[in-house]
Design a protein around this motif. Structure first.
Motif, PDB file in Angstrom:
ATOM      1  N   CYS A 254       0.842  -1.202   0.000  1.00  0.00           N
ATOM      2  CA  CYS A 254       0.000   0.000   0.000  1.00  0.00           C
ATOM      3  C   CYS A 254       0.874   1.249   0.000  1.00  0.00           C
ATOM      4  O   CYS A 254       1.837   1.338   0.750  1.00  0.00           O
ATOM      5  CB  CYS A 254      -0.893  -0.016   1.231  1.00  0.00           C
ATOM      6  N   PHE A 255       0.530   2.218  -0.848  1.00  0.00           N
ATOM      7  CA  PHE A 255       1.257   3.501  -0.833  1.00  0.00           C
ATOM      8  C   PHE A 255       0.361   4.634  -0.340  1.00  0.00           C
ATOM      9  O   PHE A 255       0.557   5.786  -0.657  1.00  0.00           O
ATOM     10  CB  PHE A 255       1.912   3.791  -2.187  1.00  0.00           C
ATOM     11  N   TYR A 256      -0.654   4.290   0.432  1.00  0.00           N
ATOM     12  CA  TYR A 256      -1.430   5.242   1.219  1.00  0.00           C
ATOM     13  C   TYR A 256      -2.022   6.393   0.401  1.00  0.00           C
ATOM     14  O   TYR A 256      -1.724   7.555   0.628  1.00  0.00           O
ATOM     15  CB  TYR A 256      -0.593   5.771   2.403  1.00  0.00           C
ATOM     16  N   CYS A 257      -2.899   6.032  -0.529  1.00  0.00           N
ATOM     17  CA  CYS A 257      -3.543   7.065  -1.335  1.00  0.00           C
ATOM     18  C   CYS A 257      -5.008   7.236  -0.962  1.00  0.00           C
ATOM     19  O   CYS A 257      -5.683   8.076  -1.535  1.00  0.00           O
ATOM     20  CB  CYS A 257      -3.409   6.741  -2.820  1.00  0.00           C
ATOM     21  N   ASN A 258      -5.499   6.410  -0.034  1.00  0.00           N
ATOM     22  CA  ASN A 258      -6.878   6.564   0.442  1.00  0.00           C
ATOM     23  C   ASN A 258      -7.925   6.299  -0.644  1.00  0.00           C
ATOM     24  O   ASN A 258      -9.033   6.827  -0.589  1.00  0.00           O
ATOM     25  CB  ASN A 258      -7.062   7.992   1.018  1.00  0.00           C
TER      26      ASN A 258
ATOM     27  N   TYR B 220      -2.330  -3.636  -6.828  1.00  0.00           N
ATOM     28  CA  TYR B 220      -2.965  -4.837  -6.245  1.00  0.00           C
ATOM     29  C   TYR B 220      -2.732  -4.883  -4.734  1.00  0.00           C
ATOM     30  O   TYR B 220      -2.646  -5.969  -4.149  1.00  0.00           O
ATOM     31  CB  TYR B 220      -2.406  -6.129  -6.845  1.00  0.00           C
ATOM     32  N   ALA B 221      -2.591  -3.712  -4.093  1.00  0.00           N
ATOM     33  CA  ALA B 221      -2.291  -3.709  -2.658  1.00  0.00           C
ATOM     34  C   ALA B 221      -3.543  -3.844  -1.795  1.00  0.00           C
ATOM     35  O   ALA B 221      -3.433  -4.008  -0.585  1.00  0.00           O
ATOM     36  CB  ALA B 221      -1.534  -2.439  -2.282  1.00  0.00           C
ATOM     37  N   ASP B 222      -4.701  -3.758  -2.425  1.00  0.00           N
ATOM     38  CA  ASP B 222      -5.925  -4.057  -1.668  1.00  0.00           C
ATOM     39  C   ASP B 222      -6.539  -5.326  -2.253  1.00  0.00           C
ATOM     40  O   ASP B 222      -6.211  -5.729  -3.370  1.00  0.00           O
ATOM     41  CB  ASP B 222      -6.919  -2.890  -1.715  1.00  0.00           C
TER      42      ASP B 222
HETATM   43  S1  SF4 Z   1      -5.719   1.996  -3.346  1.00  0.00           S
HETATM   44 FE1  SF4 Z   1      -5.786   1.369  -1.193  1.00  0.00          FE
HETATM   45  S2  SF4 Z   1      -4.289  -0.278  -1.083  1.00  0.00           S
HETATM   46 FE2  SF4 Z   1      -3.848   0.799  -2.975  1.00  0.00          FE
HETATM   47  S3  SF4 Z   1      -2.297   2.306  -2.403  1.00  0.00           S
HETATM   48 FE3  SF4 Z   1      -4.262   3.343  -2.226  1.00  0.00          FE
HETATM   49  S4  SF4 Z   1      -4.853   3.085  -0.090  1.00  0.00           S
HETATM   50 FE4  SF4 Z   1      -3.234   1.611  -0.494  1.00  0.00          FE
END
Ligand code: SF4
Ligand SMILES: Cc1cc2nc3c(=O)[nH]c(=O)nc-3n(C[C@H](O)[C@H](O)[C@H](O)COP(=O)(O)OP(=O)(O)OC[C@H]3O[C@@H](n4cnc5c(N)ncnc54)[C@H](O)[C@@H]3O)c2cc1C
Lengths: 207, 583
Positions: free
Chosen positions: B217-221, B230-232
């Motif tokens: 996750c790179f914390y973009c909300n 694919y971090a979620d």
């Molecule tokens: S979309 Fe969700 S999982 Fe992916 S970087 Fe943003 S906050 Fe993290």
């Protein structure tokens, strides 16, 4: 289409049981589209791209209305020491689009602009856009403060609230508005928690 | 060629799976990995969160002409969902005086492309509410039956959280949780002071990388937009695409399943018939086993539409229970203004795509006038502005003094207005209760006797009313929100929702929380349930349901983690039964 071709289109032909085929994005091809192909921007569904293109091609405001919207936009959000004005941020074009995108806005907007012009004609003998700057501000002052406004200005107050909403929203969702606001996100980063000085200020901690 | 001729594929697949969301995606993944030849039928189009064709992540509001307004997508222009409460040509109705809102996403991965990623296990009590309270029914399985699958799902999809040791809020195999944001720390401190727990949330987001296929996750909300890294967890990126890569899955997009076909002698499932949404042609596929994961209401619809001489009430419905006991989470919410947060220091507090803390159910219903609990989800912070930002400033800027302590008249314009907008930015919090309803036989979906969709498939008619239990629960939510607001010095917005607000105390209409379950319930007794403890039809042993339709009850938790665990469990059962030659 022959049966065999159909099966091929389905992605089933040429395989014996036990040997499956790979991904078939659209197992059956869509019927050919006769219209001029529209470039679908990333993240849009084709029907959305089509709808957006149509709305962009349509016009809602008359030139006179657009003039008034533009003047009001910059009265509501003028340039100041920190950032630019509503028109510099493209707010009138945003409002024009929203009238077509959500047509329920059309009557209150068009009617409100007409109310404003009528009221100005009665007071100053001219529609809003042709009034002097001093007259425009005098008029706006009658409708910009909901709790102070006179009773006979109530329709004007409702219209100005709507205008203020659209102008503030249009400005603060624009590039210069977002910079003005100081929103720092929408970029890859590592969240490490609330900065230490801020925690201190609020008497909070992570332990 | 006769256009009405039904196209039949010559192959017999091991398994036909209908729907590629949480339930269907997991089944496809498990079975493909086990070597079964799978045909995956998905009514919607192909979707891959990493393909620029589909990406909305990291776009700015001004990249949308409507600044992200929800004109064509219910959760706004940048949300990943293709679909919504209403889909052109796919109508549904409700009986007079009742209401149900049915959210559908038509795409690979279904609604998991944009879900909230809140991943809470049901606790031991959640499987046996009937015997514990005398209201409702027990599941035919217990927490212990599902626990090993919860563990495996956690590891497969990646869920962050904290070990808390709460009995009915079981801990999982957690990745580290992100630190709370400022407003979340304020909520936590205030709530703790009045005896309400606030703990790290549990979301299916990779705060640490778990393999080479998926990023961190790179914390973009913005999980609601789908994550290109694919971090979620989305069923598209984490289940369906890897399943397809095994070479064992034939994915057919645009395949709108009409019914499960059955053998006229044995009554067993023989495959699935479908309409292709692009060509409107009829097709059928044959399979040795059929698994429905089309989402709770849609799976009930398919079964009810699968009538034959041997299954006159529809398939798996000799009990008549299919469609009944439909239930959605309760929901009520309230926002507040936090004066202490005016003129905040600016920094990037996007964090993950959801709350960093939440409140699990903390009270004992025996001491309350309603029988089921709820959890609280929290919102707030310095988010990215979008459509609606700054609306109603005239309701705020006359109430609170400016930075130098003077009062101004509400409304206004000019550079003073700009100062107000900056001053109020990020100074709001929001609370949403999500609760467990009591499932009722009288809440159901059925086939509308005189309506079809544009594919000619008979549509659903809903009949759903909240009972007094849910209204009382919503009242309790509202009281709790105010207690926490007051404890943190926040000022609730608007009037407190009373008995006449919405469905009572701000209670949302049924369906609005998008956790619909229960329409093909499992149970021990074939006389009052459609499926057994392995989600296998009592009436048809090679038919399984793997979405939320089998749920006997809702829990005060969000449902998707349990769909995933149950689908994994059922898939292993299918593999085992095939090995034993039972199906
Ligand atoms: S979309 Fe969700 S999982 Fe992916 S970087 Fe943003 S906050 Fe993290
Ligand atoms: C905005 C939002 C937020 C949410 N947040 C959360 C959350 O935080 N936590 C949580 O637990 N849950 C959450 N949910 C709910 C969650 O998305 C669902 O519980 C979950 O996706 C259900 O999985 P499913 O497999 O049953 O159905 P779906 O994910 O809906 O997938 C069903 C699939 O089947 C396809 N299909 C339907 N009918 C047919 C047919 N006739 N033929 C072929 N294919 C068909 C559909 O196109 C779809 O792709 C949220 C939902 C929404 C919309």
């Amino acid at each position: 289409m022959k049966r065999r071709d159909t099966l091929k289109a389905l992605g089933f032909s040429g395989i014996t049981f036990g040997l499956a085929v790979g991904p078939a994005e659209a197992g059956v091809p869509l019927p050919p589209d006769k219209k001029v192909p529209l470039k679908v921007p990333g993240g849009r569904q084709p029907f959305e791209a089509e709808r957006d293109a149509k709305l962009h091609a349509d016009k809602f405001f008359t030139p006179q209305e657009l003039k008034t919207v533009t003047i009001l936009s910059d009265i509501i959000i003028p340039a100041d020491a920190k950032s630019g004005s509503a028109t510099q941020a493209g707010v009138p074009a945003f409002i024009e689009f929203m009238m077509k995108d959500i047509p329920a806005n059309q009557t209150p907007m068009r009617g409100g602009l007409a109310w404003l012009d009528n009221t100005c004609r009665k007071r100053y003998g001219k529609p809003f856009a042709d009034c002097t700057r001093a007259q425009q501000i005098e008029m706006v002052d009658q409708i910009a403060y909901p709790q102070k406004a006179k009773k006979d200005m109530s329709q004007g107050v409702a219209f100005f609230n709507m205008m203020r909403n659209f102008v503030v929203c249009g400005f603060y969702t624009s590039k210069i508005g977002i910079e003005d606001l100081g929103y720092k996100g929408n970029t890859p980063n590592q969240w490490e928690g609330v900065p230490e000085p801020v925690l201190k200020k609020f008497g909070l901690s992570y332990s | 060629m006769n256009p009405f001729q039904i196209k039949e594929a010559p192959v017999v697949y091991d398994v036909a799976i209908v729907g590629s969301g949480a339930g269907g995606g997991m089944a496809a993944y498990m079975l493909a990995k086990a070597g079964a030849k799978v045909v995956l039928l998905e009514a919607g189009g192909y979707f891959d969160p990493a393909d620029p064709k589909y990406i909305t992540q990291l776009k700015w509001p001004y990249e949308s002409p409507r600044r992200g307004a929800n004109t064509t997508r219910p959760f706004g222009d940048f949300d990943a969902a293709w679909g919504g409460w209403q889909i052109d040509g796919e109508p549904y109705t409700a009986k007079t005086g009742t209401e149900f809102h049915w959210f559908r996403s038509r795409m690979l991965g279904g609604r998991t492309n944009h879900w909230g990623r809140i991943s809470l296990r049901f606790g031991p009590d959640d499987f046996r509410r009937g015997s514990l309270t005398g209201v409702g029914d027990d599941w035919p399985i217990t927490y212990d039956d599902v626990a090993p699958y919860y563990d495996r799902v956690d590891k497969l999809i990646g869920v962050f959280g904290s070990k808390e040791g709460l009995r009915n809020e079981p801990d999982g195999q957690f990745l580290p949780p992100p630190k709370p944001r400022l407003h979340e720390l304020m909520i936590q401190k205030a709530a703790k002071g009045i005896g309400i727990p606030v703990i790290p949330s549990r979301l299916a987001i990779l705060t640490k990388a778990i393999n080479n296929e998926r990023g961190q996750c790179f914390y973009c909300n913005q999980c609601g937009r789908g994550c290109q890294a694919y971090a979620d967890f989305s069923a598209s990126s984490v289940l369906c695409i890897p399943a397809i890569k095994t070479g064992n899955v034939t994915l057919i997009n645009g395949a709108m399943c009409r019914e499960v076909t059955t053998d006229s002698k044995t009554g067993l499932a023989t495959g699935v018939s479908f309409v292709h949404t692009g060509t409107m042609q009829e097709h059928s596929v044959r399979a040795k086993t059929v698994m429905l994961g089309a989402s709770a209401c849609e799976s009930a619809r398919i079964l009810l539409n699968s009538k034959s001489a041997l299954h006159p009430n529809g398939l798996a419905n000799s009990s008549g229970v299919v469609g009944k006991y439909l239930n959605d989470s309760t929901g009520a919410s309230r926002g507040a203004f936090v004066p202490a947060l005016m003129d905040r220091d600016r920094y990037n507090e996007d964090g993950v795509g959801g709350m960093h803390v939440f409140t699990p159910w903390w009270l004992d219903n025996k001491k309350l006038d309603f029988p089921r609990g709820y959890h609280i989800e929290y919102g707030g912070g310095m988010g990215m502005p979008g459509f609606g930002f700054g609306f109603g400033t005239e309701n705020m800027n006359g109430k609170y003094p400016t930075a130098n302590g003077t009062m101004k008249p509400a409304g206004g314009y000019g550079s003073g207005l700009k100062e107000d907008v900056r001053r109020f930015y990020g100074a709001y919090v929001h609370m949403a209760g999500r609760g467990e309803p009591v499932p009722l036989e009288s809440n159901y979906c059925e086939i509308d006797p005189d309506k079809v969709d544009k594919y000619g498939i008979p549509t659903l008619r809903f009949n759903y009313k909240w009972s007094d239990y849910e209204v009382k629960q919503a009242k309790h939510m509202q009281d709790t929100f105010e207690e926490i607001f007051h404890a943190m010095g926040a000022i609730p917005m608007g009037n407190k929702p009373g008995p006449d607000t919405n469905h009572g105390y701000g209670l949302e209409a049924p369906g609005k929380i998008i956790h619909e379950v229960g329409t093909v319930r499992m149970g021990k007794d074939p006389n009052n349930s459609a499926l057994n403890a392995y989600q296998q039809a009592h009436d048809c042993k090679n038919l399984f349901v793997v979405d939320a339709a089998p749920f006997v009850s809702q829990g005060d938790k969000n449902v998707t983690l349990t769909i995933l665990a149950n689908s994994m469990r059922t898939s292993e059962f299918v593999i085992d039964q095939v090995k034993k030659k039972n199906i």
